[in-house]
Design an enzyme around this catalytic site. Structure first.
Site, PDB file in Angstrom:
ATOM      1  N   ASN A  13       0.907  -1.167   0.000  1.00 33.21           N
ATOM      2  CA  ASN A  13       0.000   0.000   0.000  1.00 33.21           C
ATOM      3  C   ASN A  13       0.930   1.197   0.000  1.00 33.21           C
ATOM      4  O   ASN A  13       1.690   1.385   0.963  1.00 33.21           O
ATOM      5  CB  ASN A  13      -0.863  -0.075   1.260  1.00 33.21           C
ATOM      6  N   GLN A  46      -2.114   6.655  -1.584  1.00 35.10           N
ATOM      7  CA  GLN A  46      -2.421   7.847  -0.780  1.00 35.10           C
ATOM      8  C   GLN A  46      -1.205   8.775  -0.758  1.00 35.10           C
ATOM      9  O   GLN A  46      -0.059   8.325  -0.811  1.00 35.10           O
ATOM     10  CB  GLN A  46      -2.780   7.476   0.680  1.00 35.10           C
ATOM     11  N   CYS A  75      -5.052   6.238   8.241  1.00 37.81           N
ATOM     12  CA  CYS A  75      -4.334   5.458   7.228  1.00 37.81           C
ATOM     13  C   CYS A  75      -3.263   4.671   7.974  1.00 37.81           C
ATOM     14  O   CYS A  75      -2.169   5.200   8.233  1.00 37.81           O
ATOM     15  CB  CYS A  75      -3.745   6.374   6.163  1.00 37.81           C
ATOM     16  N   GLY A  76      -3.569   3.433   8.286  1.00 40.33           N
ATOM     17  CA  GLY A  76      -2.689   2.652   9.151  1.00 40.33           C
ATOM     18  C   GLY A  76      -1.327   2.381   8.542  1.00 40.33           C
ATOM     19  O   GLY A  76      -0.289   2.626   9.177  1.00 40.33           O
ATOM     20  N   HIS A 147     -15.536   2.101   7.598  1.00 42.37           N
ATOM     21  CA  HIS A 147     -15.226   0.760   7.098  1.00 42.37           C
ATOM     22  C   HIS A 147     -16.465  -0.136   7.205  1.00 42.37           C
ATOM     23  O   HIS A 147     -17.203  -0.068   8.187  1.00 42.37           O
ATOM     24  CB  HIS A 147     -14.103   0.106   7.919  1.00 42.37           C
ATOM     25  N   ASN A 175     -14.698   2.399   3.014  1.00 41.39           N
ATOM     26  CA  ASN A 175     -13.727   1.368   2.642  1.00 41.39           C
ATOM     27  C   ASN A 175     -14.408   0.024   2.855  1.00 41.39           C
ATOM     28  O   ASN A 175     -15.027  -0.191   3.914  1.00 41.39           O
ATOM     29  CB  ASN A 175     -12.491   1.473   3.542  1.00 41.39           C
ATOM     30  N   GLU A 193     -10.628   0.162  -1.273  1.00 46.09           N
ATOM     31  CA  GLU A 193     -10.526   1.388  -0.485  1.00 46.09           C
ATOM     32  C   GLU A 193     -11.301   2.557  -1.100  1.00 46.09           C
ATOM     33  O   GLU A 193     -11.255   2.778  -2.317  1.00 46.09           O
ATOM     34  CB  GLU A 193      -9.061   1.809  -0.331  1.00 46.09           C
ATOM     35  N   CYS A 202      -4.415  -2.772   3.671  1.00 46.79           N
ATOM     36  CA  CYS A 202      -5.104  -1.624   4.263  1.00 46.79           C
ATOM     37  C   CYS A 202      -5.040  -1.780   5.773  1.00 46.79           C
ATOM     38  O   CYS A 202      -5.646  -2.714   6.319  1.00 46.79           O
ATOM     39  CB  CYS A 202      -6.547  -1.570   3.780  1.00 46.79           C
ATOM     40  N   GLY A 203      -4.295  -0.912   6.437  1.00 51.02           N
ATOM     41  CA  GLY A 203      -4.078  -1.057   7.878  1.00 51.02           C
ATOM     42  C   GLY A 203      -5.342  -0.788   8.684  1.00 51.02           C
ATOM     43  O   GLY A 203      -5.738  -1.593   9.539  1.00 51.02           O
ATOM     44  N   GLY A 205      -8.243  -0.880   7.543  1.00 47.34           N
ATOM     45  CA  GLY A 205      -9.205  -1.906   7.138  1.00 47.34           C
ATOM     46  C   GLY A 205      -8.994  -3.209   7.877  1.00 47.34           C
ATOM     47  O   GLY A 205      -9.954  -3.911   8.225  1.00 47.34           O
TER      48      GLY A 205
HETATM   49  N1  LIG Z   1      -4.620   2.489   3.106  1.00 44.28           N
HETATM   50  C1  LIG Z   1      -5.058   3.045   4.370  1.00 44.28           C
HETATM   51  C2  LIG Z   1      -6.534   3.303   4.390  1.00 44.28           C
HETATM   52  C3  LIG Z   1      -6.841   4.544   3.693  1.00 44.28           C
HETATM   53  C4  LIG Z   1      -8.278   4.829   3.920  1.00 44.28           C
HETATM   54  C5  LIG Z   1      -8.825   5.716   2.844  1.00 44.28           C
HETATM   55  N2  LIG Z   1      -9.040   4.964   1.636  1.00 44.28           N
HETATM   56  C6  LIG Z   1     -10.127   6.349   3.290  1.00 44.28           C
HETATM   57  O1  LIG Z   1     -10.571   6.074   4.436  1.00 44.28           O
HETATM   58  O2  LIG Z   1     -10.662   7.124   2.523  1.00 44.28           O
HETATM   59  C7  LIG Z   1      -4.688   2.202   5.562  1.00 44.28           C
HETATM   60  O3  LIG Z   1      -3.662   1.516   5.495  1.00 44.28           O
HETATM   61  O4  LIG Z   1      -5.416   2.281   6.592  1.00 44.28           O
END
Ligand SMILES: N[C@H](CCC[C@H](N)C(=O)O)C(=O)O
Length: 257
Positions: A13, A46, A75-76, A147, A175, A193, A202-203, A205
Site C-alpha cells: 500500500n 495515498q 491510514c494505518g 469501514h 472502505n 478502499e 489496508c491497515g 481496514g
Molecule cells: N490504506 C489506508 C486506508 C486509507 C483509507 C482511505 N481509503 C479512506 O478512508 O478514505 C490504511 O492503510 O489504513
C-alpha cells in the site's frame, strides 16, 4: 517551488510522503490527484503531508489524501511509514486522534485508537444495526474513517467494491473489506478502499475487520490478517484501543519541479 518527497509503502500500500513541516506544500485536490496518478504523476494509493503539530503531546501532524483527492481521517500503513520516517517513536496527530507509535526491529506498532460502532459515527445515512447492515450483511465501524466488512469470499472485492464504496448508505462513502476467517486467530482480507480502489493492504481496514469479526464472535481479539501484500498483527485491547503491527519500507526520495 521544488517539492521533495519520500516514496514508501506498507505491504505494498504505497504512499508519497511530503514533509511540510518547514514549508507548506500548498496542495489542492487537483495537484494531489496529479501526483498520485501512476502515469502522469509519481503514483501512489495515498499522499501524506506532514506539518507541525498543534496538539499537546503530538510530535507531528499528519494528513492523508486518497488518489482521488479526498481526505481520509486514518491510514494505518501510512502511519507506520511516517513513524519510521520521522523516527523516535513519534506520537502522530491525525483526524482520528493522537496515535502513539513504537518500533521493534523491522516492525512498527501504531495504536490506532478506539473503534466506534454507532451508526452516526461510521457514519451511515440512517439508523442501522452496524453489526448486520442491510448490505450484504456487512458489519461497519469507524477507525477514524468509515469501514464495512463483508464476511465470505475475498474474491468479490473487485466486483462488489465499487458499488458498496458508493452506496447511499455511506454518506461519506466507505472502505469495503472482504474477509475470510481461516481460524479464530487468522483471517484473509482484501480491501476495496474509498478513493483508491483495491489496494495490496489496508491497515485501518485490517483493524476494522478484526474488530467486526470479534463483535461477530468469529475471531479472538488478537489476529493475524493476511492481505495480498502481506501480514499485519492486529490486537483489539481490553482498554478499547486497537494495536496494528507491521513493516514499513522506504523506496526512494525525489524532487518535483
Ligand atoms: N490504506 C489506508 C486506508 C486509507 C483509507 C482511505 N481509503 C479512506 O478512508 O478514505 C490504511 O492503510 O489504513
Amino acid at each position: 517551488m521544488t517539492l521533495s518527497f519520500t516514496k514508501m509503502h506498507g505491504l505494498g500500500n504505497d504512499f508519497i510522503i511530503i514533509d511540510g513541516r518547514e514549508t507548506d506544500p500548498a496542495l489542492d485536490a487537483d495537484k494531489i490527484r496529479h501526483l498520485c496518478d501512476r502515469r502522469f504523476g509519481i503514483g501512489c494509493d495515498q499522499l501524506v503531508v506532514l506539518s507541525a503539530p498543534t496538539a499537546d503531546g503530538a510530535d507531528v501532524l499528519v494528513r492523508f489524501f486518497n488518489a482521488d483527492g479526498s481526505e481520509s481521517g486514518a491510514c494505518g500503513n501510512a502511519s507506520r511509514c511516517v513513524a519510521t520516517l520521522v523516527g523516535g517513536n513519534p506520537v502522530l496527530q491525525t483526524r482520528a486522534g493522537l496515535l502513539p507509535t513504537s518500533q521493534d526491529g523491522e516492525l512498527i506498532t501504531v495504536n490506532m485508537g478506539t473503534p466506534r460502532f454507532e451508526w452516526q459515527d461510521v457514519p451511515l445515512a440512517k439508523e442501522c444495526d452496524t453489526l448486520h447492515l442491510p448490505l450484504h450483511d456487512a458489519a461497519a465501524c469507524s477507525m477514524g474513517n468509515p469501514h464495512a466488512t463483508v464476511f465470505g469470499d475475498v474474491s468479490r472485492a473487485e466486483d462488489l467494491g465499487p458499488s458498496l464504496e458508493n452506496s447511499p448508505l455511506f454518506p461519506q462513502r466507505a472502505n469495503i473489506g472482504f474477509a475470510d476467517i481461516l481460524t479464530p486467530t487468522h483471517m484473509r482480507l482484501r480491501v476495496w478502499e474509498r478513493g483508491a480502489g483495491l489496494t495490496l493492504a489496508c491497515g485501518s481496514g485490517a483493524c476494522a475487520a478484526v474488530v467486526n469479526a470479534v463483535r461477530r464472535g468469529l475471531t479472538e481479539r488478537s489476529c493475524v490478517v493476511t492481505m495480498d501484500g502481506g501480514d499485519l498483527r492486529i490486537t483489539w485491547q481490553d482498554n478499547g484501543d486497537v494495536l496494528m503491527t507491521g513493516p514499513a519500507t522506504s523506496v526512494f526520495h525525489g524532487k518535483l519541479p
